[in-house]
Design an enzyme around this catalytic site. Structure first.
Site, PDB file in Angstrom:
ATOM      1  N   GLY A   1      26.223  11.444  23.713  1.00 48.38           N
ATOM      2  CA  GLY A   1      24.959  10.905  24.223  1.00 48.38           C
ATOM      3  C   GLY A   1      24.292  10.114  23.117  1.00 48.38           C
ATOM      4  O   GLY A   1      24.818  10.031  21.998  1.00 48.38           O
TER       5      GLY A   1
ATOM      6  N   GLY B   1      22.573   9.967  20.304  1.00 51.34           N
ATOM      7  CA  GLY B   1      22.148  10.926  19.291  1.00 51.34           C
ATOM      8  C   GLY B   1      21.221  10.312  18.271  1.00 51.34           C
ATOM      9  O   GLY B   1      20.530  11.012  17.526  1.00 51.34           O
ATOM     10  N   ARG B   2      21.234   8.994  18.217  1.00 52.39           N
ATOM     11  CA  ARG B   2      20.352   8.345  17.241  1.00 52.39           C
ATOM     12  C   ARG B   2      19.933   6.968  17.732  1.00 52.39           C
ATOM     13  O   ARG B   2      19.676   6.064  16.945  1.00 52.39           O
ATOM     14  CB  ARG B   2      21.077   8.204  15.918  1.00 52.39           C
ATOM     15  CG  ARG B   2      22.414   7.510  16.061  1.00 52.39           C
ATOM     16  CD  ARG B   2      22.749   6.891  14.784  1.00 52.39           C
ATOM     17  NE  ARG B   2      24.158   6.511  14.731  1.00 52.39           N
ATOM     18  CZ  ARG B   2      24.659   5.929  13.700  1.00 52.39           C
ATOM     19  NH1 ARG B   2      23.922   5.683  12.670  1.00 52.39           N
ATOM     20  NH2 ARG B   2      25.934   5.599  13.697  1.00 52.39           N
TER      21      ARG B   2
ATOM     22  N   ASP C   1      21.070  13.516  11.976  1.00 57.52           N
ATOM     23  CA  ASP C   1      19.649  13.330  11.670  1.00 57.52           C
ATOM     24  C   ASP C   1      18.999  12.262  12.552  1.00 57.52           C
ATOM     25  O   ASP C   1      17.810  11.978  12.400  1.00 57.52           O
ATOM     26  CB  ASP C   1      19.467  12.976  10.189  1.00 57.52           C
ATOM     27  CG  ASP C   1      20.239  11.731   9.790  1.00 57.52           C
ATOM     28  OD1 ASP C   1      20.777  11.042  10.688  1.00 57.52           O
ATOM     29  OD2 ASP C   1      20.308  11.440   8.579  1.00 57.52           O
ATOM     30  N   GLY C   2      19.789  11.653  13.417  1.00 63.48           N
ATOM     31  CA  GLY C   2      19.215  10.652  14.322  1.00 63.48           C
ATOM     32  C   GLY C   2      18.949   9.311  13.657  1.00 63.48           C
ATOM     33  O   GLY C   2      18.373   8.408  14.271  1.00 63.48           O
TER      34      GLY C   2
ATOM     35  N   ARG D   1      28.721   3.122  29.275  1.00 67.53           N
ATOM     36  CA  ARG D   1      30.025   3.183  28.609  1.00 67.53           C
ATOM     37  C   ARG D   1      31.043   3.825  29.546  1.00 67.53           C
ATOM     38  O   ARG D   1      30.667   4.497  30.508  1.00 67.53           O
ATOM     39  CB  ARG D   1      29.909   4.074  27.361  1.00 67.53           C
ATOM     40  CG  ARG D   1      28.785   3.673  26.432  1.00 67.53           C
ATOM     41  CD  ARG D   1      28.238   4.901  25.680  1.00 67.53           C
ATOM     42  NE  ARG D   1      27.036   4.565  24.913  1.00 67.53           N
ATOM     43  CZ  ARG D   1      27.008   4.343  23.607  1.00 67.53           C
ATOM     44  NH1 ARG D   1      28.093   4.489  22.900  1.00 67.53           N
ATOM     45  NH2 ARG D   1      25.898   4.011  22.997  1.00 67.53           N
TER      46      ARG D   1
ATOM     47  N   ASP E   1      33.818   6.414  24.420  1.00 67.99           N
ATOM     48  CA  ASP E   1      32.349   6.317  24.457  1.00 67.99           C
ATOM     49  C   ASP E   1      31.866   5.051  23.764  1.00 67.99           C
ATOM     50  O   ASP E   1      30.678   4.733  23.830  1.00 67.99           O
ATOM     51  CB  ASP E   1      31.695   7.555  23.816  1.00 67.99           C
ATOM     52  CG  ASP E   1      32.226   7.835  22.425  1.00 67.99           C
ATOM     53  OD1 ASP E   1      33.428   8.091  22.297  1.00 67.99           O
ATOM     54  OD2 ASP E   1      31.435   7.776  21.460  1.00 67.99           O
TER      55      ASP E   1
ATOM     56  N   ASP F   1      29.204  -0.953  19.953  1.00 65.85           N
ATOM     57  CA  ASP F   1      29.127   0.080  18.918  1.00 65.85           C
ATOM     58  C   ASP F   1      29.962  -0.258  17.681  1.00 65.85           C
ATOM     59  O   ASP F   1      31.061   0.245  17.482  1.00 65.85           O
ATOM     60  CB  ASP F   1      29.569   1.448  19.478  1.00 65.85           C
ATOM     61  CG  ASP F   1      28.359   2.354  19.686  1.00 65.85           C
ATOM     62  OD1 ASP F   1      27.217   1.862  19.557  1.00 65.85           O
ATOM     63  OD2 ASP F   1      28.555   3.539  19.964  1.00 65.85           O
TER      64      ASP F   1
HETATM   65  P1  AMP Z   1      29.447   6.757  16.776  1.00 66.32           P
HETATM   66  O1  AMP Z   1      30.550   7.208  15.886  1.00 66.32           O
HETATM   67  O2  AMP Z   1      28.361   5.989  16.058  1.00 66.32           O
HETATM   68  O3  AMP Z   1      29.948   6.022  17.985  1.00 66.32           O
HETATM   69  O4  AMP Z   1      28.723   8.074  17.297  1.00 66.32           O
HETATM   70  C1  AMP Z   1      29.359   9.098  17.996  1.00 66.32           C
HETATM   71  C2  AMP Z   1      28.329  10.085  18.488  1.00 66.32           C
HETATM   72  O5  AMP Z   1      27.639  10.681  17.408  1.00 66.32           O
HETATM   73  C3  AMP Z   1      27.266   9.469  19.375  1.00 66.32           C
HETATM   74  O6  AMP Z   1      26.923  10.409  20.355  1.00 66.32           O
HETATM   75  C4  AMP Z   1      26.128   9.232  18.409  1.00 66.32           C
HETATM   76  O7  AMP Z   1      24.874   9.186  19.056  1.00 66.32           O
HETATM   77  C5  AMP Z   1      26.245  10.432  17.496  1.00 66.32           C
HETATM   78  N1  AMP Z   1      25.724  10.157  16.146  1.00 66.32           N
HETATM   79  C6  AMP Z   1      26.263   9.352  15.203  1.00 66.32           C
HETATM   80  N2  AMP Z   1      25.515   9.351  14.086  1.00 66.32           N
HETATM   81  C7  AMP Z   1      24.461  10.182  14.324  1.00 66.32           C
HETATM   82  C8  AMP Z   1      23.339  10.606  13.556  1.00 66.32           C
HETATM   83  N3  AMP Z   1      23.134  10.179  12.307  1.00 66.32           N
HETATM   84  N4  AMP Z   1      22.480  11.466  14.132  1.00 66.32           N
HETATM   85  C9  AMP Z   1      22.665  11.903  15.379  1.00 66.32           C
HETATM   86  N5  AMP Z   1      23.705  11.547  16.151  1.00 66.32           N
HETATM   87  C10 AMP Z   1      24.598  10.700  15.635  1.00 66.32           C
HETATM   88 MG    MG Z   2      29.294   5.345  19.586  1.00 72.22          MG
END
Ligand code: AMP
Ligand code: MG
Length: 486
Positions: A90, A92-93, A125-126, A183, A252, A262
């Site tokens: 979902g 997450g940030r 940490d979002g 997605r 995703d 992404d």
């Molecule tokens: P990504 O690798 O950027 O595609 O992220 C994969 C998942 O991890 C997604 O659900 C993101 O929202 C979550 N995510 C990545 N980095 C962070 C972060 N620093 N804090 C919270 N969620 C994260």
């Molecule tokens: Mg992603």
């Protein structure tokens, strides 16, 4: 031209309700400062480019202020990460702030990445750091300039908020624009949680907002899947033709619209290497450059699985089988243009294949090869390019065949040069160029990132005084390790 305050919202995804997303407010960054903005992306919202210089702009895009009509929400999805199903991902940030309707009636999602924690942050940490926000900004606008479908980037805002990665860095936010942030993983989430009523709502939303042409088909879902397969075949062909390595093709990170989505540890190839792995965390090379084609097919199969409540398996299978031939046809058409051919001829595919095989293991700069090939008449260009190849006998044979093939296109070198330069960029978003701009930005100097963005927004046109951006990478620049931790 509009002021920021005058944007009009119509939040269609938010209206789908709490099964699809959760209301969350952005967590502001300390002492926000605009790092870079894209006037071209601002134009998509009819925004006056001068708005980027206002205090309000940096405040909004650092989470301090919000339009009263925005409805910031974190979306829920799941997906296959490195081949393994993760049942709950979902935003997450990042937050979907809302959907802006521009004067042309188009809807644009405003998505603020790095906006703080949400119910989907898990251990994170979002936040997003300056380095990764700049990388996504540059890539979004550069791929667009190359003609590769992609999400867009409005701006990056930097701050004094400390964020801990391998070292202490500073927090930043990126404002991403796309017609939709749905997605493949959105469909997977509702399918695997057995919420097939919600899956139906999601599919109907996507159909009516983004695949209206499919609504009149006998089975609109089947027609939509076919359109997604077609768009992905066209997209991946462009990635491969231009040497773009995405690096994290988890389902995703695959847009239902078939646009590049992404950005993480991506790279444009410097020296051609079909096996190049740009993601430092990708030990097995699942997402290596040449694997992007079978992986896109794999991801489409994962999407197909999630559509089985609405489309017969046999029909999904038949549609999936279209991917590879469609991809090959698009790729060949693009490579023909890169080689300066205007007509299709038997044997072109083999000529392309042989070229890529000869490049492998040599020291051939993938982008500059095509640019230089068009710069001069074939014989002279080929003589100059020869020294970067290892199999010289093989290259000489190829060069002879290429020159003969080119002769059939006519002898007008001026026309040849113009048509080749129109598709072969002189300026390439290389990792070392991004890194230099990031290093300066981390020290508070945003000049280099702004200049790099400006140069890359016109990649095919030679720009006076910008010679340094055309150079091949220094040795350190070829081996930058970029990981997922951003
Ligand atoms: P990504 O690798 O950027 O595609 O992220 C994969 C998942 O991890 C997604 O659900 C993101 O929202 C979550 N995510 C990545 N980095 C962070 C972060 N620093 N804090 C919270 N969620 C994260
Ligand atoms: Mg992603």
């Amino acid at each position: 031209m509009k002021a920021l305050a005058d944007l009009v919202f119509d939040n269609r995804f938010a209206r789908l309700g709490d099964a699809f997303s959760t209301p969350v407010l952005p967590e502001p960054l300390e002492q926000p400062r605009l790092v870079v903005a894209s006037a071209q992306a601002m134009a998509l919202l009819d925004l006056d480019p001068a708005e980027a210089d206002t205090e309000l702009f940096a405040e909004i895009f650092a989470g301090h202020k919000l339009w009263s009509d925005a409805e910031p929400r974190a979306m829920v999805y799941s997906g296959h990460q490195f081949g393994v199903y993760n049942p709950r991902l979902g935003d997450g940030r990042g937050l979907l702030l809302g959907e802006v309707v521009n004067d042309a009636g188009e809807h644009w999602d405003l998505h603020l990445k790095g906006a703080g924690q949400t119910p989907y942050s898990r251990m994170g940490d979002g936040r997003a750091v300056l380095r990764s926000s700049i990388r996504e900004f540059l890539a979004s606008e550069y791929l667009h300039a190359l003609g590769i479908p992609t999400t867009r980037a409005l701006c990056v805002t930097g701050s004094m908020t400390p964020v801990w990665r391998e070292r202490q860095e500073s927090g930043a936010m990126l404002l991403r624009l796309a017609p939709s942030h749905v997605r493949f993983g959105h469909f997977e989430y509702f399918y695997y949680t057995n919420q097939h009523e919600q899956l139906k709502v999601l599919g109907e939303h996507v159909l009516s907002c983004h695949f209206a042409d499919c609504l009149s088909a006998e089975n609109p879902w089947a027609a939509m899947f076919r359109a997604v397969v077609e768009r992905n075949a066209a997209l991946i062909a462009r990635w491969q033709a231009y040497g773009f390595c995405h690096g994290v093709m988890n389902s995703d990170n695959m847009s239902i619209l078939g646009i590049t989505f992404d950005y993480g540890p991506y790279a444009f190839l410097d020296d051609f290497d079909a096996k190049h792995i740009c993601n430092h965390s990708d030990d097995s090379g699942r997402y290596s450059f040449s694997n992007q084609v079978p992986i896109a097919h794999w991801n489409l199969a994962a999407l197909a699985q999630a559509l089985t409540p609405f489309v017969e398996v046999e029909q999904l299978r038949e549609t999936l089988a279209l991917f590879l031939p469609l991809y090959q046809a698009h790729h060949l058409a693009l490579m023909r243009r890169r080689l300066g051919f205007t007509q299709a001829q038997e044997g072109d595919g083999e000529l392309v294949e042989r070229l890529l095989q000869l490049m492998q293991g040599g020291a051939v700069d993938y982008s500059l090869f095509f640019r230089r090939l068009g710069e001069r008449a074939p014989a002279e260009a080929l003589r100059q390019l020869r020294e970067d190849f290892v199999d010289l006998a093989g290259f000489d044979q190829w060069a002879q065949d290429y020159a003969a093939r080119t002769a059939q296109e006519g002898a007008d070198q001026t026309a040849r040069r113009a048509r080749m330069h129109a598709v072969n960029p002189l300026y390439v978003l290389r990792n070392y160029l991004a890194q230099n701009a990031i290093t300066a930005a981390e020290q508070g100097d945003y000049g280099p990132v702004r200049e790099l963005h400006a140069v890359l927004s016109r990649p095919f046109e030679e720009q006076p005084g910008m010679q340094t951006y055309t150079e091949r990478p220094p040795e350190w620049g070829k081996h930058l390790e970029i990981s997922c931790s951003s």
